[in-house]
Design a protein around this motif. Structure first.
Motif, PDB file in Angstrom:
ATOM      1  N   GLU A   1     -21.704   6.962  11.042  1.00 22.01           N
ATOM      2  CA  GLU A   1     -20.147   7.155  10.372  1.00 22.01           C
ATOM      3  C   GLU A   1     -20.135   6.686   8.899  1.00 22.01           C
ATOM      4  N   ASN A   2     -19.606   7.553   8.030  1.00 24.99           N
ATOM      5  CA  ASN A   2     -19.315   7.224   6.561  1.00 24.99           C
ATOM      6  C   ASN A   2     -17.777   6.988   6.376  1.00 24.99           C
ATOM      7  N   MET A   3     -17.554   5.960   5.657  1.00 24.25           N
ATOM      8  CA  MET A   3     -16.210   5.439   5.232  1.00 24.25           C
ATOM      9  C   MET A   3     -16.043   5.351   3.872  1.00 24.25           C
ATOM     10  N   PHE A   4     -14.942   6.190   3.529  1.00 24.60           N
ATOM     11  CA  PHE A   4     -14.700   5.956   1.718  1.00 24.60           C
ATOM     12  C   PHE A   4     -13.317   5.667   1.660  1.00 24.60           C
ATOM     13  N   THR A   5     -13.249   4.713   0.794  1.00 23.77           N
ATOM     14  CA  THR A   5     -12.056   3.959   0.357  1.00 23.77           C
ATOM     15  C   THR A   5     -12.003   4.131  -1.324  1.00 23.77           C
ATOM     16  N   ALA A   6     -10.557   4.519  -1.522  1.00 21.83           N
ATOM     17  CA  ALA A   6     -10.062   4.482  -2.982  1.00 21.83           C
ATOM     18  C   ALA A   6      -8.903   3.453  -2.931  1.00 21.83           C
ATOM     19  N   GLY A   7      -8.852   2.574  -3.890  1.00 22.18           N
ATOM     20  CA  GLY A   7      -7.801   1.748  -4.288  1.00 22.18           C
ATOM     21  C   GLY A   7      -7.774   1.497  -5.732  1.00 22.18           C
ATOM     22  N   GLY A   8      -6.598   0.778  -5.940  1.00 26.00           N
ATOM     23  CA  GLY A   8      -6.368   0.370  -7.398  1.00 26.00           C
ATOM     24  C   GLY A   8      -5.318  -1.052  -7.319  1.00 26.00           C
ATOM     25  N   SER A   9      -5.479  -1.510  -8.630  1.00 27.00           N
ATOM     26  CA  SER A   9      -4.497  -2.692  -8.958  1.00 27.00           C
ATOM     27  C   SER A   9      -3.998  -2.621 -10.138  1.00 27.00           C
ATOM     28  N   HIS A  10      -2.646  -3.009 -10.321  1.00 19.66           N
ATOM     29  CA  HIS A  10      -1.721  -2.739 -11.661  1.00 19.66           C
ATOM     30  C   HIS A  10      -1.255  -3.940 -11.692  1.00 19.66           C
ATOM     31  N   ALA A  11      -1.276  -4.713 -12.843  1.00 23.51           N
ATOM     32  CA  ALA A  11      -0.420  -5.787 -13.186  1.00 23.51           C
ATOM     33  C   ALA A  11       1.077  -5.394 -14.006  1.00 23.51           C
ATOM     34  N   ILE A  12       1.974  -5.608 -13.061  1.00 23.06           N
ATOM     35  CA  ILE A  12       3.345  -5.068 -13.574  1.00 23.06           C
ATOM     36  C   ILE A  12       3.892  -5.970 -14.763  1.00 23.06           C
ATOM     37  N   ASP A  13       3.569  -7.327 -14.538  1.00 20.15           N
ATOM     38  CA  ASP A  13       3.789  -8.319 -15.420  1.00 20.15           C
ATOM     39  C   ASP A  13       2.792  -9.364 -15.310  1.00 20.15           C
ATOM     40  N   PRO A  14       3.062 -10.419 -16.169  1.00 17.46           N
ATOM     41  CA  PRO A  14       2.148 -11.487 -15.943  1.00 17.46           C
ATOM     42  C   PRO A  14       2.034 -12.132 -14.835  1.00 17.46           C
ATOM     43  N   GLN A  15       3.291 -12.118 -14.140  1.00 19.48           N
ATOM     44  CA  GLN A  15       3.290 -12.934 -12.738  1.00 19.48           C
ATOM     45  C   GLN A  15       3.378 -11.857 -11.569  1.00 19.48           C
ATOM     46  N   THR A  16       3.221 -10.646 -11.588  1.00 20.51           N
ATOM     47  CA  THR A  16       3.264  -9.747 -10.591  1.00 20.51           C
ATOM     48  C   THR A  16       2.320  -8.663 -10.542  1.00 20.51           C
ATOM     49  N   THR A  17       1.454  -8.625  -9.411  1.00 23.17           N
ATOM     50  CA  THR A  17       0.619  -7.563  -9.268  1.00 23.17           C
ATOM     51  C   THR A  17       0.872  -6.593  -8.028  1.00 23.17           C
ATOM     52  N   PHE A  18       0.422  -5.621  -8.304  1.00 23.71           N
ATOM     53  CA  PHE A  18       0.505  -4.296  -6.981  1.00 23.71           C
ATOM     54  C   PHE A  18      -0.839  -3.922  -6.888  1.00 23.71           C
ATOM     55  N   LYS A  19      -1.098  -3.921  -5.677  1.00 24.67           N
ATOM     56  CA  LYS A  19      -2.629  -3.264  -5.269  1.00 24.67           C
ATOM     57  C   LYS A  19      -2.353  -2.027  -4.117  1.00 24.67           C
ATOM     58  N   ALA A  20      -3.019  -1.127  -3.956  1.00 24.88           N
ATOM     59  CA  ALA A  20      -3.092  -0.263  -2.884  1.00 24.88           C
ATOM     60  C   ALA A  20      -4.420   0.291  -2.638  1.00 24.88           C
ATOM     61  N   LYS A  21      -4.860   0.811  -1.371  1.00 20.21           N
ATOM     62  CA  LYS A  21      -5.940   1.345  -1.024  1.00 20.21           C
ATOM     63  C   LYS A  21      -5.574   2.382   0.004  1.00 20.21           C
ATOM     64  N   LEU A  22      -6.641   3.420   0.188  1.00 20.18           N
ATOM     65  CA  LEU A  22      -6.236   4.358   1.046  1.00 20.18           C
ATOM     66  C   LEU A  22      -7.914   4.856   1.520  1.00 20.18           C
ATOM     67  N   ASN A  23      -8.214   5.022   2.896  1.00 16.05           N
ATOM     68  CA  ASN A  23      -9.474   5.394   3.554  1.00 16.05           C
ATOM     69  C   ASN A  23      -9.470   6.856   3.763  1.00 16.05           C
ATOM     70  N   ASN A  24     -10.557   7.173   4.112  1.00 17.89           N
ATOM     71  CA  ASN A  24     -10.759   8.598   4.717  1.00 17.89           C
ATOM     72  C   ASN A  24      -9.970   8.623   6.172  1.00 17.89           C
ATOM     73  N   HIS A  25      -9.887   7.573   6.914  1.00 16.02           N
ATOM     74  CA  HIS A  25      -9.092   7.617   8.174  1.00 16.02           C
ATOM     75  C   HIS A  25      -7.486   7.954   7.729  1.00 16.02           C
ATOM     76  N   GLY A  26      -7.133   7.883   6.892  1.00 15.97           N
ATOM     77  CA  GLY A  26      -5.536   7.890   6.802  1.00 15.97           C
ATOM     78  C   GLY A  26      -4.827   6.687   6.599  1.00 15.97           C
ATOM     79  N   LYS A  27      -5.523   5.543   6.539  1.00 16.88           N
ATOM     80  CA  LYS A  27      -4.882   4.114   6.508  1.00 16.88           C
ATOM     81  C   LYS A  27      -4.827   3.985   5.223  1.00 16.88           C
ATOM     82  N   LEU A  28      -3.202   3.749   5.034  1.00 15.11           N
ATOM     83  CA  LEU A  28      -2.850   3.255   3.490  1.00 15.11           C
ATOM     84  C   LEU A  28      -2.318   1.959   3.524  1.00 15.11           C
TER      85      LEU A  28
END
Length: 83
Positions: A16-43
């Motif tokens: 089995e192969n698994m591919f995951t793509a994700g990212g991170s963004h600092a909204i301001d110095p105190q707040t961070t948002f992160k997200a990831k999505l894999n090829n099986h559809g899990k967000l």
């Protein structure tokens, strides 16, 4: 500040192969948002906010985008460290 990441994983035991793509963004110095999505559809998402220098509030969620009748998972975490 923003970051993007990709991960490719190979499991030889079940071929089995698994591919995951994700990212991170600092909204301001105190707040961070992160997200990831894999090829099986899990967000998965995470929002983390620094309340004080050593205290964090984290809200997270994960859901499967393929069978939408499944219930999503949510999490809440509060970490308070004394000075």
């Amino acid at each position: 500040m923003s970051a993007l990441v990709d991960e490719i994983m190979r499991r030889y035991s079940n071929n089995e192969n698994m591919f995951t793509a994700g990212g991170s963004h600092a909204i301001d110095p105190q707040t961070t948002f992160k997200a990831k999505l894999n090829n099986h559809g899990k967000l998965g998402t995470l929002l983390q906010h620094k309340l004080k220098p050593k205290s964090l509030l984290t809200i997270s969620g994960e859901f499967d985008t393929k069978p939408l009748e499944k219930y999503p998972k949510f999490g809440l975490s509060l970490v308070i460290k004394p000075r």
